[in-house]
Scaffold this motif. Structure first.
Motif, PDB file in Angstrom:
ATOM      1  N   SER A  70       0.866  -1.125  -0.042  1.00  0.00           N
ATOM      2  CA  SER A  70      -0.082  -0.094   0.028  1.00  0.00           C
ATOM      3  C   SER A  70       0.959   1.267   0.077  1.00  0.00           C
ATOM      4  O   SER A  70       0.362   2.333  -0.734  1.00  0.00           O
ATOM      5  N   LEU A 104      -2.599   1.298   6.528  1.00  0.00           N
ATOM      6  CA  LEU A 104      -3.094   2.176   5.386  1.00  0.00           C
ATOM      7  C   LEU A 104      -4.293   1.692   4.942  1.00  0.00           C
ATOM      8  O   LEU A 104      -5.241   2.631   4.753  1.00  0.00           O
ATOM      9  N   ILE A 105      -4.558   0.427   4.620  1.00  0.00           N
ATOM     10  CA  ILE A 105      -5.934   0.378   4.261  1.00  0.00           C
ATOM     11  C   ILE A 105      -6.866   0.426   5.110  1.00  0.00           C
ATOM     12  O   ILE A 105      -8.073   0.935   4.896  1.00  0.00           O
ATOM     13  N   ARG A 160      -7.027   2.631   7.603  1.00  0.00           N
ATOM     14  CA  ARG A 160      -7.147   4.141   7.569  1.00  0.00           C
ATOM     15  C   ARG A 160      -7.955   4.623   6.531  1.00  0.00           C
ATOM     16  O   ARG A 160      -8.969   5.609   6.531  1.00  0.00           O
ATOM     17  N   ARG A 161      -7.714   4.065   5.265  1.00  0.00           N
ATOM     18  CA  ARG A 161      -8.648   4.342   4.000  1.00  0.00           C
ATOM     19  C   ARG A 161      -9.897   4.046   4.145  1.00  0.00           C
ATOM     20  O   ARG A 161     -10.869   5.029   3.906  1.00  0.00           O
ATOM     21  N   ASP A 181     -11.816   6.682   6.134  1.00  0.00           N
ATOM     22  CA  ASP A 181     -11.675   8.167   5.519  1.00  0.00           C
ATOM     23  C   ASP A 181     -10.477   9.025   6.299  1.00  0.00           C
ATOM     24  O   ASP A 181     -10.541  10.084   6.372  1.00  0.00           O
ATOM     25  N   THR A 213      -6.759  10.343   6.684  1.00  0.00           N
ATOM     26  CA  THR A 213      -5.594  10.948   5.789  1.00  0.00           C
ATOM     27  C   THR A 213      -4.852   9.544   5.399  1.00  0.00           C
ATOM     28  O   THR A 213      -4.030   9.201   6.303  1.00  0.00           O
ATOM     29  N   VAL A 214      -4.494   9.424   4.053  1.00  0.00           N
ATOM     30  CA  VAL A 214      -3.470   8.515   3.738  1.00  0.00           C
ATOM     31  C   VAL A 214      -2.617   9.180   2.554  1.00  0.00           C
ATOM     32  O   VAL A 214      -3.226  10.196   1.771  1.00  0.00           O
ATOM     33  N   PRO A 218      -3.903   7.543  -1.840  1.00  0.00           N
ATOM     34  CA  PRO A 218      -5.190   7.024  -1.755  1.00  0.00           C
ATOM     35  C   PRO A 218      -5.587   6.122  -3.072  1.00  0.00           C
ATOM     36  O   PRO A 218      -6.178   5.122  -2.958  1.00  0.00           O
ATOM     37  N   ASP A 219      -5.214   6.593  -4.197  1.00  0.00           N
ATOM     38  CA  ASP A 219      -5.600   5.946  -5.307  1.00  0.00           C
ATOM     39  C   ASP A 219      -4.815   4.464  -5.494  1.00  0.00           C
ATOM     40  O   ASP A 219      -5.223   3.211  -5.818  1.00  0.00           O
ATOM     41  N   ILE A 229      -3.707   2.749  -2.772  1.00  0.00           N
ATOM     42  CA  ILE A 229      -4.191   1.979  -1.797  1.00  0.00           C
ATOM     43  C   ILE A 229      -5.592   1.141  -2.328  1.00  0.00           C
ATOM     44  O   ILE A 229      -5.690   0.137  -2.227  1.00  0.00           O
ATOM     45  N   GLU A 230      -6.140   1.905  -3.080  1.00  0.00           N
ATOM     46  CA  GLU A 230      -7.684   1.336  -3.749  1.00  0.00           C
ATOM     47  C   GLU A 230      -7.215   0.385  -4.606  1.00  0.00           C
ATOM     48  O   GLU A 230      -7.905  -0.697  -4.855  1.00  0.00           O
TER      49      GLU A 230
END
Length: 306
Positions: free
Chosen positions: A238, A251-252, A254-255, A258, A260-261, A264-265, A267-268
């Motif tokens: 991630s 990080l996943i 946290r994402r 919602d 802050t990471v 984000p793209d 991680i998605e």
């Protein structure tokens, strides 16, 4: 009156005798290898050579006299010589100097040689003259239809575009840094030298995708050849540092709530290890992988698509 006539007759006879007397031959010298004549300025003109070598390199000096010429008949009917190289000081080549030498293949004539006898290479059909552009030697070769090579002609370059370019690796994990795989370049089974034969340029070699290595010819080579390598994400990575760590699962999480990471793209895409959309299951699978538990997905392996 009668005495004057007798004296005049005696003088006339003396003049006629002196005129009819044969010319005195020029004095010749030798260093044991080359026979030569001295000019009035104490230079040497080669008139004979005792060598039986196939390759002859005439020295700059014989017995301390500068060699400025190749005299008449100097190498005529020489049955062993194949190549002759003259010193830079030679400015003239005499009559039949290299005549009747059927095995003579190459004669190198210096730039400042400006007098060459018309018959200097008579009946030497295999000779090729090595000379310089716009010199008397080039003009002589053209006028007498003798093949010649220009010593100062540009060396033709070899096109490198068909070279084989082998990379140290064809793919790298994405870790946010630039990658510079070692390169081996070969052309016609000859491995080229990176210090003299080509230069390298790397482009698009940091982000995920396809990176390019451009090989540009140098020295005796010209043109370009290219090779490619991939930079790939690692499934579950991630944060994009190329390794799977606890922070990737964090990080996943946290994402998902919602928070802050940093990316984000990413991680998605990369964090979705099971392909069912980013959810808490992905974080769980990463944690299972970290403690050595079996997971059904290729976590920590490079992927070709995000």
């Amino acid at each position: 009156m009668r005495k004057q006539r007798i004296l005049s007759l005696i003088l006339l006879c003396a003049v006629l005798w002196l005129t009819a007397a044969p010319a005195v031959a020029a004095t010749r010298y030798s260093d044991g290898v080359y026979t030569f004549e001295k000019t009035e300025y104490n230079n040497a003109v080669i008139t004979d050579c005792a060598l039986t070598d196939s390759e002859i390199i005439i020295p700059d000096f014989v017995l301390d006299y500068p060699v400025i010429g190749i005299g008449d008949y100097a190498f005529m009917s020489n049955s062993t010589v194949k190549t002759v190289t003259m010193p830079l000081s030679v400015i003239r080549i005499g009559e039949y100097a290299f005549a009747n030498d059927p095995d003579l293949e190459s004669v190198t004539i210096p730039r400042w040689c400006d007098r060459i006898a018309d018959n200097a290479f008579w009946n030497s059909p295999n000779v090729v003259i090595s000379c310089y552009t716009d010199t008397a030697a080039q003009a002589y070769a053209e006028a007498h239809v003798i093949p010649y090579i220009l010593l100062d002609a540009p060396v033709p370059k070899t096109d490198i575009s068909t070279a084989a370019v082998l990379l140290e690796a064809e793919a790298y994990r994405y870790d946010g840094t630039e990658h510079f795989p070692a390169v081996t370049v070969s052309l016609d089974d000859v491995i080229l030298n990176p210090e003299t034969d080509y230069s390298l340029a790397y482009t698009d070699n940091q982000a995920t995708g396809t990176a390019t290595v451009t090989v540009t010819g140098a020295g005796n080579y010209e043109g370009e050849a290219t090779a490619y390598f991939a930079i790939r994400n690692v499934l579950g990575d991630s944060d994009g540092n190329g390794e799977i760590e606890v922070v990737d699962a964090t990080l996943i999480q946290r994402r998902l709530v919602d928070l802050t990471v940093p990316d984000p793209d990413r991680i998605e895409s990369v964090g979705d290890v099971d392909g069912g959309g980013l959810d808490i299951t992905d974080a769980t699978f990463i944690q299972r992988f970290l403690v050595g538990m079996e997971v059904p997905y290729p976590i920590n392996e490079m992927i070709t698509e995000e």
